[in-house]
Motif scaffolding. Structure first.
Motif, PDB file in Angstrom:
ATOM      1  N   ALA A 126       0.813  -1.214   0.000  1.00  0.00           N
ATOM      2  CA  ALA A 126       0.000   0.000   0.000  1.00  0.00           C
ATOM      3  C   ALA A 126       0.845   1.262   0.000  1.00  0.00           C
ATOM      4  O   ALA A 126       0.443   2.298  -0.527  1.00  0.00           O
ATOM      5  N   GLN A 127       2.042   1.175   0.565  1.00  0.00           N
ATOM      6  CA  GLN A 127       2.898   2.355   0.692  1.00  0.00           C
ATOM      7  C   GLN A 127       3.704   2.658  -0.570  1.00  0.00           C
ATOM      8  O   GLN A 127       4.500   3.601  -0.595  1.00  0.00           O
ATOM      9  N   ILE A 128       3.495   1.859  -1.632  1.00  0.00           N
ATOM     10  CA  ILE A 128       4.147   2.162  -2.910  1.00  0.00           C
ATOM     11  C   ILE A 128       3.376   3.248  -3.647  1.00  0.00           C
ATOM     12  O   ILE A 128       3.901   3.880  -4.565  1.00  0.00           O
ATOM     13  N   ARG A 129       2.142   3.516  -3.232  1.00  0.00           N
ATOM     14  CA  ARG A 129       1.317   4.533  -3.884  1.00  0.00           C
ATOM     15  C   ARG A 129       1.918   5.923  -3.710  1.00  0.00           C
ATOM     16  O   ARG A 129       2.752   6.141  -2.827  1.00  0.00           O
ATOM     17  N   PRO A 130       1.502   6.851  -4.557  1.00  0.00           N
ATOM     18  CA  PRO A 130       1.972   8.245  -4.397  1.00  0.00           C
ATOM     19  C   PRO A 130       1.754   8.739  -2.978  1.00  0.00           C
ATOM     20  O   PRO A 130       0.729   8.446  -2.360  1.00  0.00           O
ATOM     21  N   GLU A 131       2.734   9.454  -2.462  1.00  0.00           N
ATOM     22  CA  GLU A 131       2.751   9.986  -1.101  1.00  0.00           C
ATOM     23  C   GLU A 131       3.010   8.904  -0.056  1.00  0.00           C
ATOM     24  O   GLU A 131       3.042   9.184   1.140  1.00  0.00           O
TER      25      GLU A 131
END
Length: 492
Positions: A335-340
């Motif tokens: 999930a933390q690969i997404r923008p921001e």
């Protein structure tokens, strides 16, 4: 999943000191003891311990990840630390058990090799005699002239395999051939890894990556028969900043693009120099001795696996609670690969993080001689360690502002002068001989500003000549110079 400030609540909070775990008594005791005695950065010491454990265990066990995939426990570790950080000392403490066992096996190998050579000489002489007899034999007299030769050929003495586990200054060709001819397990390990980076060991990145993943590799050769390798490879490089930055400047894009560095547990720990005060009396090494004994025990038991590459390894599996926790970590990282997100732009590293956690957890479980499946407490210890290395990866590989990147290059160049005993470096010398991209004042002056702010240099003047004091902590009372404490301002 809940998110707070863009960071998944499933993931450890970034930052902080290197973790300590009460769940790993053998490992933790040895690392604590070595840290007290060597007084090197804890992360550097832990990297040496992880390397020894993985090198020893990778020939005996595989890990079944919670998604059902079975793979190796081999790891790759990079430690960036300058001269004087006691890299070799730390490596010797933890790799001593591996080297002693390899030396013991080498004595046995030399004896077996001597016996084989004697048998081979007799076999060669007999073969010549049979060939001569076959050529003289009249086929019309009956019998098969080739039968005796074929029977003799089938009885050729088998050359013993050498228990060569450790490689340092080796080409990739020599490494792969060693995995094929000797034992299918290796450690490419160096406490002065700059030579490995600039040498030929890293000139075949796709095969390095395949070995890490547990895949078979085919080595094609022009002048000899090609062969296939199914092996295990642990890599540990301890390099100086100058060597690392030089490699990254020349090959960083290629090695990063290949996914090589994404597989590494990397760190560049803060120096302990200036705090390494000693006391009287001999330092105890009981915990480290116990660690080395466990390494030797694992290697001794691994011989039967290494003698027969087809023998299946012991598969370490996760308990149900550990499976649940690992899956939550995997999804949290994804999930933390997404923008921001925490891993935006670092998808290569993020995609390998859960895999590394599984490997380290299996190593911890096996090394500590824990029963049954991997407990969640052991997994948590692996999560804490791997996320600390992950934070270091983000710090070291996230694109920096130009002046900070230039400051690192300049400091690495100045480090060579520090090690040669120099103290004052004229700014004009940097403009003429320094790192080529930053010789101009537009990039050099901001880089100097950064180093001054970090306390790594002090800008001084003697008349109109500007100097960098590369040992700013020393007294300047013996030099007729005027300190300029404010950051140096570029010329307009």
């Amino acid at each position: 999943m809940n998110f707070s400030n863009g960071v998944s609540s499933w993931l450890p909070v970034p930052g902080g000191a290197f973790p300590r775990s009460m769940a790993l008594p053998i490992i933790g005791g040895a690392v604590d003891e070595a840290e007290r005695n060597i007084m090197a950065p804890r992360a550097l010491i832990y990297s040496a311990a992880l390397t020894a454990m993985a090198t020893a265990a990778q020939g005996s066990i595989d890990v079944c990840k919670p998604n059902g995939q079975i793979g190796p426990v081999s790891i790759m570790v990079l430690t960036v630390a300058n001269s004087g950080e006691r890299k070799s000392t730390a490596e010797n403490v933890f790799m001593g058990g591996v080297r002693r066992f390899q030396d013991e096996m080498d004595v046995i190998y030399q004896s077996e090799l001597s016996d084989w050579r004697a048998k081979q000489s007799i076999w060669d002489a007999r073969r010549k005699a049979i060939l001569k007899e076959t050529l003289l034999l009249d086929q019309h007299e009956g019998g098969d002239p080739n039968k005796q030769l074929m029977e003799h050929q089938a009885c050729a003495p088998i050359k013993p395999r050498r228990f060569k586990l450790l490689y340092e200054d080796a080409t990739s060709e020599a490494l792969f051939l060693g995995l094929h001819q000797n034992i299918p397990v290796a450690g490419l390990i160096s406490s002065e890894g700059g030579g490995v980076l600039t040498g030929k060991a890293f000139n075949d990145l796709s095969k390095q990556n395949a070995l890490w993943s547990g895949d078979a590799i085919t080595v094609d050769r022009v002048s000899a028969e090609s062969y296939e390798v199914r092996g295990r490879l642990t890599v540990s490089l301890m390099v100086q900043e100058s060597s690392f930055f030089s490699y990254m400047e020349k090959n960083g894009e290629k090695s990063r693009g290949s996914g090589l560095w994404a597989r590494f547990l990397v760190c560049s720990p803060e120096s302990t120099q200036g705090t390494r005060f000693i006391t009287e009396g001999a330092a105890p090494w009981d915990c480290c001795d116990r660690f080395s004994e466990r390494v030797g025990e694992i290697l001794k038991n691994s011989v039967e696996f290494l003698a027969d590459p087809k023998k299946p390894k012991f598969v370490v599996r996760f308990s149900q609670s550990a499976i649940h926790r690992w899956v939550s970590i995997f999804n949290g990282v994804e999930a933390q690969i997404r923008p921001e997100g925490r891993y935006f732009g670092m998808g290569d590293h993020a995609s390998k993080l859960a895999d590394n956690i599984a490997r380290v957890a299996a190593i911890f479980h096996f090394f500590e001689k824990k029963d049954g499946e991997i407990a969640v407490e052991t997994l948590e210890a692996a999560i804490e360690v791997c996320f600390w290395y992950s934070d270091e990866f983000l710090r070291m590989f996230t694109p920096q502002p130009q002046e900070e990147a230039d400051a690192q290059k300049l400091d690495a160049w100045l480090q060579v002068r520090r090690e040669s005993g120099e103290r004052f470096v004229p700014k004009t010398s940097i403009e003429r001989f320094g790192p080529s991209p930053i010789r101009g004042v537009k990039r050099l002056d901001p880089a100097i500003e950064v180093l001054v702010a970090q306390g790594k240099v002090l800008l001084s003047k003697n008349g109109k000549v500007a100097y960098l004091d590369i040992f700013p902590e020393r007294s300047m009372s013996n030099m007729n110079t005027r300190s300029v404490l404010a950051p140096f301002k570029p010329s307009i």
